[in-house]
Design a protein around this motif. Structure first.
Motif, PDB file in Angstrom:
ATOM      1  N   TRP A 191       0.812  -1.218   0.000  1.00 33.30           N
ATOM      2  CA  TRP A 191       0.000   0.000   0.000  1.00 33.30           C
ATOM      3  C   TRP A 191       0.851   1.277   0.000  1.00 33.30           C
ATOM      4  N   LEU A 192       2.153   1.126  -0.171  1.00 32.67           N
ATOM      5  CA  LEU A 192       3.029   2.293  -0.145  1.00 32.67           C
ATOM      6  C   LEU A 192       2.717   3.261  -1.281  1.00 32.67           C
ATOM      7  N   TRP A 193       2.242   2.718  -2.414  1.00 32.11           N
ATOM      8  CA  TRP A 193       1.894   3.584  -3.555  1.00 32.11           C
ATOM      9  C   TRP A 193       0.845   4.626  -3.157  1.00 32.11           C
ATOM     10  N   LEU A 194      -0.055   4.243  -2.216  1.00 28.38           N
ATOM     11  CA  LEU A 194      -1.071   5.175  -1.744  1.00 28.38           C
ATOM     12  C   LEU A 194      -0.582   5.968  -0.539  1.00 28.38           C
ATOM     13  N   ALA A 195       0.091   5.293   0.398  1.00 21.60           N
ATOM     14  CA  ALA A 195       0.543   5.956   1.624  1.00 21.60           C
ATOM     15  C   ALA A 195       1.476   7.125   1.329  1.00 21.60           C
ATOM     16  N   THR A 249       9.292   8.180   8.022  1.00 14.31           N
ATOM     17  CA  THR A 249       9.353   6.757   7.695  1.00 14.31           C
ATOM     18  C   THR A 249       8.901   6.507   6.260  1.00 14.31           C
ATOM     19  N   VAL A 250       7.801   7.147   5.859  1.00 15.22           N
ATOM     20  CA  VAL A 250       7.315   6.975   4.487  1.00 15.22           C
ATOM     21  C   VAL A 250       8.369   7.459   3.495  1.00 15.22           C
ATOM     22  N   THR A 251       9.021   8.570   3.809  1.00 16.31           N
ATOM     23  CA  THR A 251      10.088   9.075   2.941  1.00 16.31           C
ATOM     24  C   THR A 251      11.206   8.044   2.796  1.00 16.31           C
ATOM     25  N   ARG A 252      11.602   7.436   3.899  1.00 15.41           N
ATOM     26  CA  ARG A 252      12.698   6.464   3.858  1.00 15.41           C
ATOM     27  C   ARG A 252      12.276   5.189   3.141  1.00 15.41           C
ATOM     28  N   LEU A 253      11.022   4.768   3.324  1.00 15.49           N
ATOM     29  CA  LEU A 253      10.544   3.581   2.621  1.00 15.49           C
ATOM     30  C   LEU A 253      10.516   3.819   1.119  1.00 15.49           C
ATOM     31  N   CYS A 254      10.059   4.987   0.705  1.00 16.73           N
ATOM     32  CA  CYS A 254      10.050   5.314  -0.718  1.00 16.73           C
ATOM     33  C   CYS A 254      11.470   5.353  -1.280  1.00 16.73           C
ATOM     34  N   ARG A 255      12.384   5.943  -0.530  1.00 23.17           N
ATOM     35  CA  ARG A 255      13.765   5.993  -0.985  1.00 23.17           C
ATOM     36  C   ARG A 255      14.364   4.594  -1.095  1.00 23.17           C
ATOM     37  N   TYR A 256      14.036   3.735  -0.129  1.00 23.87           N
ATOM     38  CA  TYR A 256      14.557   2.367  -0.134  1.00 23.87           C
ATOM     39  C   TYR A 256      14.073   1.611  -1.366  1.00 23.87           C
ATOM     40  N   ALA A 260       9.051   7.543  -6.094  1.00 21.18           N
ATOM     41  CA  ALA A 260       8.892   8.982  -5.896  1.00 21.18           C
ATOM     42  C   ALA A 260       8.019   9.233  -4.666  1.00 21.18           C
ATOM     43  N   HIS A 261       8.296  10.369  -3.996  1.00 23.69           N
ATOM     44  CA  HIS A 261       7.503  10.748  -2.814  1.00 23.69           C
ATOM     45  C   HIS A 261       6.939  12.144  -3.051  1.00 23.69           C
ATOM     46  N   GLN A 327      15.064  -3.884  -2.804  1.00 20.00           N
ATOM     47  CA  GLN A 327      15.006  -2.454  -3.088  1.00 20.00           C
ATOM     48  C   GLN A 327      14.270  -2.159  -4.384  1.00 20.00           C
ATOM     49  N   ARG A 328      14.175  -3.141  -5.242  1.00 15.44           N
ATOM     50  CA  ARG A 328      13.426  -2.990  -6.491  1.00 15.44           C
ATOM     51  C   ARG A 328      12.660  -4.275  -6.766  1.00 15.44           C
ATOM     52  N   GLY A 329      11.646  -4.183  -7.610  1.00 14.99           N
ATOM     53  CA  GLY A 329      10.941  -5.372  -8.053  1.00 14.99           C
ATOM     54  C   GLY A 329       9.896  -5.856  -7.058  1.00 14.99           C
TER      55      GLY A 329
END
Length: 342
Positions: A191-195, A249-256, A260-261, A327-329
């Motif tokens: 759900w990170l795409w929405l968060a 945290t959301v910023t770091r998860l997106c970076r990981y 894009a954030h 980190q990807r995929g």
């Protein structure tokens, strides 16, 4: 030469129990008694090790092990129960009293009692709301702690309050049990795409099971002495790394994950209340209390560095890597045998 100490670990098949047992086998000469219900869940420790003795049975029936318990020098009590109110009371309150009664108080040096940081406030004081509104797990933990604060052994009891605990891998692989928090990483990333479009004020601590084991191992292998934070003679420690914010945290998860954030919508408290009303979400009094709190931080918190040791997992990035989050995929498939905390 003095005899090696005998240390009892309850909940020994859980993520904390196994991490502590592994630490003690590597860093001490202690004889370990592992109390557990399902020996097949002991996956990170070789049950054939000559310094191990398994006590296979339910914590609610300690008298069957009276002979072994009478020879114990130290205890780390991690076993717990939740979900069923009757069982939670029997395990989280009554069984603790029965266990202490079976120990030889003349021999006993120390008890590390595991609770939860959810029942203490920012200044490490017991939250009245925990007993008033908490779930059966929260309430029984708060009640048991109050009883221990008045117990004859309180000067030898160390109350341990872990914050959010990571352990194991999201695919259930590897020898270490997967904590519920690590299991929750999968839906979080799905759900990170929405968060990433939302903003929420809040903060929290986390800690990894390996760092919990390092702290507890230090306490179990050094002379018991008064700590910096005490209640009527009882030492207390909240275990956690430095606080993180929800938005950070959301910023770091997106970076990981190399996502894009973008700018997002602020979820103010009034908006959250409106969403609860519109979607008719049923909230308990404890849910409403925690929703209003939002900042679950404590001072001071105890890290391995508090005892001159180094944290193995001081940040989210090292936690995510150890949990097998790519980190990807795509995320790896979940395992069929996720082992629980306790």
């Amino acid at each position: 030469m003095s005899q090696p100490s005998r240390i009892l670990i309850t909940g020994a098949s859980g993520c904390i129990g196994q991490a502590v047992a592994a630490w003690l086998l590597e860093h001490s000469n202690a004889q370990l008694l592992l109390w557990l219900r399902q020996p097949q869940k002991l996956t990170a420790v070789d049950h054939r090790h000559p310094r191990l003795e398994l006590l296979v049975g339910d914590l609610r029936h300690p008298r069957r092990f009276c002979r072994q318990l009478a020879l114990v020098d130290r205890v780390i009590h991690t076993a717990t129960a939740w979900g069923d109110p009757a069982r939670a009371w029997a395990v989280n309150v009554q069984a603790v009293k029965d266990l202490l009664a079976c120990l030889d108080h003349r021999r006993l040096q120390q008890v590390l009692y595991f609770s939860t940081a959810s029942i203490v406030d920012r200044d490490l004081e017991l939250l009245p709301e925990a007993e008033q509104w908490g779930t059966e797990y929260i309430q029984t933990k708060a009640i048991c702690l109050r009883q221990l604060m008045a117990h004859a052994l309180r000067d030898r009891i160390v109350a341990i309050f872990p914050t959010l605990v990571f352990s194991g891998r999201i695919d259930g692989g590897g020898p270490w049990p997967t904590s519920y928090l690590t299991t929750g990483l999968r839906p979080l990333f799905q759900w990170l795409w929405l968060a990433r479009f939302l903003r929420l004020e809040g903060s929290y601590h986390f800690i990894h099971g390996a760092d919990v084991a390092s702290i507890c191992g230090h306490l179990l292998t050094t002379p018991h002495q008064p700590g910096p934070q005490r209640w009527r003679g009882m030492n207390r420690y909240v275990l956690g790394q430095y606080p993180l914010t929800v938005n950070g945290t959301v910023t770091r998860l997106c970076r990981y994950r190399h996502m894009a954030h973008p700018p997002g919508v602020q979820l103010h408290h009034w908006l959250l209340r409106a969403l609860v009303a519109v979607f008719r979400i049923q909230l308990s009094p404890w849910d409403r209390f925690t929703l209003q709190q939002r900042h679950f931080i404590h001072h001071p918190v105890t890290r391995p560095e508090s005892f001159g040791r180094a944290s193995r997992f001081p940040d989210l990035e090292t936690v995510l890597s150890a949990a097998g989050v790519p980190q990807r995929g795509r995320l790896p498939a979940s395992g069929h045998d996720l082992r629980s905390d306790m």
